[in-house]
Structure formats: structure tokens, C-alpha cells
Scaffold this motif. Structure first.
Motif, PDB file in Angstrom:
ATOM      1  N   SER A  11       1.045 -14.429  -0.136  1.00 28.12           N
ATOM      2  CA  SER A  11       0.951 -13.036   0.295  1.00 28.12           C
ATOM      3  C   SER A  11       0.877 -12.984   1.821  1.00 28.12           C
ATOM      4  CB  SER A  11      -0.305 -12.398  -0.301  1.00 28.12           C
ATOM      5  OG  SER A  11      -0.359 -12.599  -1.691  1.00 28.12           O
ATOM      6  N   HIS A  12       1.067 -11.763   2.373  1.00 24.76           N
ATOM      7  CA  HIS A  12       1.118 -11.653   3.845  1.00 24.76           C
ATOM      8  C   HIS A  12       0.281 -10.500   4.394  1.00 24.76           C
ATOM      9  CE1 HIS A  12       4.886  -8.977   3.091  1.00 24.76           C
ATOM     10  NE2 HIS A  12       3.822  -8.212   3.210  1.00 24.76           N
ATOM     11  N   VAL A  13      -0.727 -10.106   3.652  1.00 21.57           N
ATOM     12  CA  VAL A  13      -1.575  -8.947   4.013  1.00 21.57           C
ATOM     13  C   VAL A  13      -1.881  -8.880   5.524  1.00 21.57           C
ATOM     14  CG1 VAL A  13      -3.714  -7.751   3.423  1.00 21.57           C
ATOM     15  CG2 VAL A  13      -2.694  -9.358   1.774  1.00 21.57           C
ATOM     16  N   ASP A  58      10.528  -7.192   6.310  1.00 21.34           N
ATOM     17  CA  ASP A  58      10.203  -6.396   7.481  1.00 21.34           C
ATOM     18  C   ASP A  58       9.612  -5.063   6.996  1.00 21.34           C
ATOM     19  OD1 ASP A  58      10.784  -5.820  10.474  1.00 21.34           O
ATOM     20  OD2 ASP A  58      11.613  -4.087   9.406  1.00 21.34           O
ATOM     21  N   HIS A  59       8.580  -4.577   7.724  1.00 28.06           N
ATOM     22  CA  HIS A  59       7.909  -3.335   7.329  1.00 28.06           C
ATOM     23  C   HIS A  59       8.243  -2.240   8.344  1.00 28.06           C
ATOM     24  CE1 HIS A  59       5.614  -6.636   5.489  1.00 28.06           C
ATOM     25  NE2 HIS A  59       5.173  -5.779   4.589  1.00 28.06           N
ATOM     26  N   ALA A  60       9.508  -1.846   8.392  1.00 29.56           N
ATOM     27  CA  ALA A  60       9.954  -0.796   9.319  1.00 29.56           C
ATOM     28  C   ALA A  60       9.626  -1.153  10.767  1.00 29.56           C
ATOM     29  CB  ALA A  60       9.366   0.565   8.937  1.00 29.56           C
ATOM     30  N   SER A 192      -0.380  -8.236  -6.584  1.00 29.02           N
ATOM     31  CA  SER A 192      -0.774  -6.858  -6.880  1.00 29.02           C
ATOM     32  C   SER A 192      -0.993  -6.089  -5.589  1.00 29.02           C
ATOM     33  CB  SER A 192      -2.123  -6.821  -7.631  1.00 29.02           C
ATOM     34  OG  SER A 192      -2.018  -7.063  -8.981  1.00 29.02           O
ATOM     35  N   HIS A 193      -0.246  -5.057  -5.367  1.00 26.84           N
ATOM     36  CA  HIS A 193      -0.702  -4.065  -4.400  1.00 26.84           C
ATOM     37  C   HIS A 193       0.029  -2.759  -4.485  1.00 26.84           C
ATOM     38  CE1 HIS A 193       2.075  -6.326  -1.740  1.00 26.84           C
ATOM     39  NE2 HIS A 193       1.791  -5.665  -0.665  1.00 26.84           N
ATOM     40  N   GLN A 194      -0.783  -1.727  -4.316  1.00 28.95           N
ATOM     41  CA  GLN A 194      -0.283  -0.355  -4.243  1.00 28.95           C
ATOM     42  C   GLN A 194      -1.027   0.257  -3.076  1.00 28.95           C
ATOM     43  OE1 GLN A 194       1.289   1.722  -7.166  1.00 28.95           O
ATOM     44  NE2 GLN A 194       1.218   3.595  -5.968  1.00 28.95           N
TER      45      GLN A 194
HETATM   46  C1  DHB Z   1      -0.943  -4.132   3.366  1.00 31.09           C
HETATM   47  C2  DHB Z   1       0.328  -4.144   3.925  1.00 31.09           C
HETATM   48  C3  DHB Z   1       1.293  -5.014   3.452  1.00 31.09           C
HETATM   49  O1  DHB Z   1       2.506  -5.118   4.006  1.00 31.09           O
HETATM   50  C4  DHB Z   1       1.023  -5.832   2.418  1.00 31.09           C
HETATM   51  O2  DHB Z   1       2.017  -6.606   1.951  1.00 31.09           O
HETATM   52  C5  DHB Z   1      -0.249  -5.860   1.852  1.00 31.09           C
HETATM   53  C6  DHB Z   1      -1.214  -4.999   2.335  1.00 31.09           C
HETATM   54  C7  DHB Z   1      -1.989  -3.229   3.887  1.00 31.09           C
HETATM   55  O3  DHB Z   1      -1.688  -2.376   4.727  1.00 31.09           O
HETATM   56  O4  DHB Z   1      -3.150  -3.371   3.478  1.00 31.09           O
END
Ligand code: DHB
Ligand code: FE
Length: 285
Positions: A11-13, A58-60, A192-194
């Protein structure tokens, strides 16, 4: 010829990056997470490759709704850590491998995968946090990195099957590169993430563990899983996990070779609002 020695999944949080940058890794909230990567940092020292083919999203940051490449390969000589709103992270410049990247682009595009070739690109937490987790905080990253960005932000995103098959094509490309390079392939993002809406913070530990089980033992079956299953079961941003199938598709066993060995497996909740999963698979030589 070049070869793929191992694949790494993590993961890359972004909060992990902030914890590192602000010196918080020993705090009770973060300590168990970083402890899970102690083995990995040691392993990485003992298995430093020449090049990491680093699959991330990439996140924008480098891309936006103006332009959305499904698969983008970084062919530049170096990549600058991006400013994601708080200034660039204090991490080293990422040194690329233009020759191998160009060779992979040539091979994979001839194998019918449409890559966008990117000669200038900043890299965000999707790439720098996995590097920190595996390498710590060195003055320079220990090897070259080919950034490979996948669109998992704006639908339509690529299917698990397409990612898995792309991994196979990347393996073929690496193995046809005429220099004795040791290459690792990393799949990052997930689990898991939302991050938004009424289900924000959704965690499904059983589903995540099952994903790890199947990634090890049944990657071909896992590649058939439709997007809706990821999103329904483990949150909207869990779709980042399709990127892990690119790395898994590049392993020996799904290309006629022996099963990989599991060097390390780790799972932890929480990190920010999300779960963190991690695997290291080694190809047996
Ligand atoms: C968050 C952002 C991310 O790109 C992700 O993969 C996990 C968590 C965050 O903003 O918490
Ligand atoms: Fe992300």
C-alpha cells in the motif's frame, strides 16, 4: 539478459509518508506499521536490484482530468518528487533507466498494449511512499526506478485481466533486454480503502487477506475478478489493487516457471483511514 528476481506489493497511504517526514514512526499509532516493514528493509538491502519497475498510480498530480493515460511509462533520466499541496516531500530525486524503459515500451507496445510514453513527470506519494517503506530514508535511492503509472482514479480503469496480461508482456520485455540487469517489479496501492461518502473508512480484513492468499496461489483466478467486487467489498479506492496483478503477471510461475516463494507477508489496520497490505515474492532461480 535481464531477469525479474522478485515482486513486491505494498500500500502507499500518504499519511505514512507524512509520519516518516515528521519523525513519527516510533509513535504508538505508527510503530506496529513500520515494524512490519523492518524485515522488508533488510531484505531490500540484501536483494538490491539494478532497476525497480514500479507500478503505481498518480493521484491527479502529474495527470489530471485534462489527460488520462491508462498506462504511462516513465522514460526520463530522472523524476522529481511532486508538490502535492504541502510542498514536495523531502525524499531523493528518482533516477530512471531510459534505455530499459524504452526497450520495455517498444516490446510491450508491439505486443498490443497501448502505453503513453512520458519523458517528463513528477511522482507523488503513490511512488515515493513504497520506496520509503522498502528502502527507509537514504540520501539517494539505492537503484534506478522506472515509474509505470496506471489510471485507477477515473473510470474506465483497466481490468484485472488486462493488468495481469500486461505483467506477462513486461516480463517478456525485460527478459529480452540484452544486459544482465536484476529487475524487481512492484505493485502498489490498495488494500481496503474508501476515502469519501457514507462508507468512508470501510475496512474488510477478511476480503483483504483472501486477496493476498489468491495473489500468491491463484493469480489467474484473481485476475478474473470484476471491478465491482473490489469496490463493493473493500471500498472505492481499493480498485488500486488491480495494479498488483501487473507485478504478479510478471512472475515465473504464470509464465511456465516454478512457483515463487513468499519471503514476507504483512497486514495492518489502520493507517489513516485504510488497511495496509504487503507481500514479497521471490522467483526461484
Ligand atoms: C489515502 C490516499 C491514498 O491515495 C491512498 O491510497 C490511501 C489513503 C488517504 O488520503 O488517506
Ligand atoms: Fe492511493
Amino acid at each position: 539478459m535481464a531477469r525479474i528476481g522478485a515482486s513486491v506489493y505494498t500500500s502507499h497511504v500518504p499519511a505514512i509518508g507524512a509520519a516518516i517526514d515528521l519523525g513519527k514512526t516510533a509513535e504508538p499509532y505508527w510503530q506496529p506499521l513500520f515494524e512490519g516493514f523492518e524485515f522488508s528493509k533488510q531484505w531490500m538491502k540484501e536483494h538490491t536490484p539494478d532497476v525497480i519497475f514500479l507500478v503505481y498510480n498518480d493521484h491527479a498530480t502529474a495527470f489530471s482530468l485534462d489527460m488520462i493515460p491508462t498506462f504511462a511509462i516513465g522514460t526520463a533520466a530522472s523524476f522529481t518528487p511532486a508538490d502535492e499541496g504541502w510542498g514536495p516531500r523531502p525524499v531523493p530525486q528518482v533516477v530512471g533507466h531510459p534505455e530499459l524503459a524504452s526497450h520495455i515500451a517498444q516490446s510491450v507496445i508491439q505486443d498490443d498494449f497501448d502505453l503513453t510514453i512520458v519523458n517528463k513527470m513528477d511522482v507523488d506519494h503513490g511512488l515515493t511512499v513504497p520506496l520509503n517503506l522498502m528502502c527507509g530514508t537514504p540520501a539517494a535511492w539505492p537503484c534506478a526506478v522506472i515509474p509505470f503509472a496506471v489510471n485507477v482514479v477515473q473510470y474506465p480503469v483497466p481490468s484485472g485481466r488486462r493488468c495481469f496480461n500486461l505483467g506477462k508482456a513486461v516480463r517478456k520485455a525485460v527478459e529480452s533486454y540484452d544486459a544482465p540487469l536484476n529487475v524487481q517489479i512492484w505493485g502498489t496501492g490498495g488494500m481496503s480503502h474508501q476515502l469519501q461518502g457514507p462508507r468512508a473508512g470501510l475496512i474488510n480484513k477478511e476480503w483483504d487477506q483472501r486477496f493476498l492468499d489468491r495473489l500468491i496461489a491463484d493469480p489467474d483466478g484473481l485476475a478474473a475478478m470484476p471491478h465491482i467486487d473490489y469496490v463493493r467489498e473493500a471500498g472505492s479506492e481499493c480498485i488500486e489493487l488491480v495494479m498488483w496483478l501487473i507485478a504478479r503477471g510478471a512472475m515465473a510461475d504464470v509464465n511456465g516457471g516454478p512457483k515463487p516463494s513468499v519471503a514476507h507477508r504483512f497486514y495492518h489496520v489502520p493507517a489513516s483511514n485504510t488497511a495496509v497490505g504487503h507481500l514479497i515474492l521471490e522467483n526461484r532461480q
